[in-house]
Motif scaffolding. Sequence first.
Motif, short mmCIF file in Angstrom:
data_model
loop_
_atom_site.label_atom_id
_atom_site.label_comp_id
_atom_site.label_asym_id
_atom_site.label_seq_id
_atom_site.Cartn_x
_atom_site.Cartn_y
_atom_site.Cartn_z
N ALA A 200 -24.72 147.60 18.20
CA ALA A 200 -24.64 147.65 16.56
C ALA A 200 -23.29 147.85 15.95
N VAL A 201 -22.36 148.60 16.75
CA VAL A 201 -20.93 148.29 16.47
C VAL A 201 -20.56 146.79 16.62
N LEU A 202 -20.57 146.30 17.53
CA LEU A 202 -20.36 144.63 17.84
C LEU A 202 -20.96 143.87 16.96
N ARG A 203 -22.26 144.09 16.18
CA ARG A 203 -22.73 143.28 15.47
C ARG A 203 -22.21 143.53 14.05
N HIS A 204 -21.59 144.94 13.84
CA HIS A 204 -20.96 145.06 12.51
C HIS A 204 -19.72 144.35 12.54
N ALA A 205 -19.13 144.20 13.67
CA ALA A 205 -17.51 143.46 13.83
C ALA A 205 -17.68 141.88 13.81
N MET A 206 -18.68 141.41 14.25
CA MET A 206 -18.71 139.81 14.24
C MET A 206 -18.39 139.18 12.90
N PRO A 207 -18.89 139.53 11.93
CA PRO A 207 -18.34 138.66 10.61
C PRO A 207 -16.94 138.97 10.51
N LEU A 208 -16.17 139.82 11.01
CA LEU A 208 -14.96 140.24 10.56
C LEU A 208 -14.05 139.31 11.60
N CYS A 209 -14.53 139.11 12.56
CA CYS A 209 -13.62 138.36 13.72
C CYS A 209 -13.22 137.07 13.25
N ARG A 210 -12.07 136.57 13.61
CA ARG A 210 -11.51 135.36 13.01
C ARG A 210 -11.44 134.41 14.17
N GLY A 211 -11.25 134.80 15.37
CA GLY A 211 -11.19 134.13 16.62
C GLY A 211 -12.58 133.36 16.89
N THR A 212 -12.34 132.12 17.76
CA THR A 212 -13.50 131.55 18.34
C THR A 212 -14.01 132.16 19.70
N VAL A 213 -13.19 132.91 20.32
CA VAL A 213 -13.44 133.56 21.52
C VAL A 213 -13.31 135.23 21.13
N ILE A 214 -14.47 135.90 21.45
CA ILE A 214 -14.47 137.35 21.13
C ILE A 214 -14.36 138.06 22.45
N GLY A 215 -13.70 139.00 22.58
CA GLY A 215 -13.51 140.09 23.68
C GLY A 215 -13.74 141.36 23.16
N VAL A 216 -14.28 142.20 24.20
CA VAL A 216 -14.46 143.28 23.95
C VAL A 216 -13.73 144.48 24.89
N ILE A 217 -13.09 145.44 24.50
CA ILE A 217 -12.38 146.52 25.07
C ILE A 217 -12.78 147.67 25.04
N ASP A 218 -13.01 148.69 25.69
CA ASP A 218 -13.60 150.02 25.52
C ASP A 218 -12.21 150.66 25.17
N ALA A 219 -12.37 151.65 24.18
CA ALA A 219 -11.28 152.52 23.71
C ALA A 219 -10.72 153.37 24.93
N ASP A 220 -11.20 153.38 25.84
CA ASP A 220 -10.54 154.45 26.96
C ASP A 220 -10.13 153.46 28.05
N SER A 221 -10.00 152.14 28.00
CA SER A 221 -9.59 150.99 28.81
C SER A 221 -8.24 151.24 29.18
N ARG A 222 -7.63 150.98 30.19
CA ARG A 222 -5.88 151.21 30.52
C ARG A 222 -5.83 149.91 31.44
#
Length: 99
Positions: free
Chosen positions: A77-99
Motif C-alpha cells: 500500500a505504501v508503494l502504491r501511494h508512492a508510484m504517482p510521485l515517482c519521476r523516474g522510469t526505473v523504480i527501486g525500493v530500499i528498506d529504511a534499515d538497509s545499510r
Amino acid sequence: MSIVVPARDEEAVIGAVVADLARQRYTAGGAPQFEVIVVDDGSTDRTATAAQSAGPGSTLVRIVRRERGSGPRTKGAVLRHAMPLCRGTVIGVIDADSR
C-alpha cells in the motif's frame, strides 16, 4: 531513477539510509539522475524529521506522509501511494534499515 524508502516508526535508522542515498553520484552531465522519496507511513515517532535532517538542503530527497487510516498498513500500500510521485522510469525500493 526513483528510489522509494517506505518507513514507519524508523526514527532510529532512517537517517543513515537517507544520508547514504543522498551521497550517491549517479549523474549525467553533472545533473543527478535519481531522486529519493521517503514515505512516512503514519509514523508515531520522528521518522520524517530524522529523514529530513539526514539530507538537509538536498533537492534529491523528498519526504511524503501517508496518513494513518488511509488504507491498509502494508508495504504494498505504501508503494502504491508512492508510484504517482515517482519521476523516474526505473523504480527501486530500499528498506529504511538497509545499510
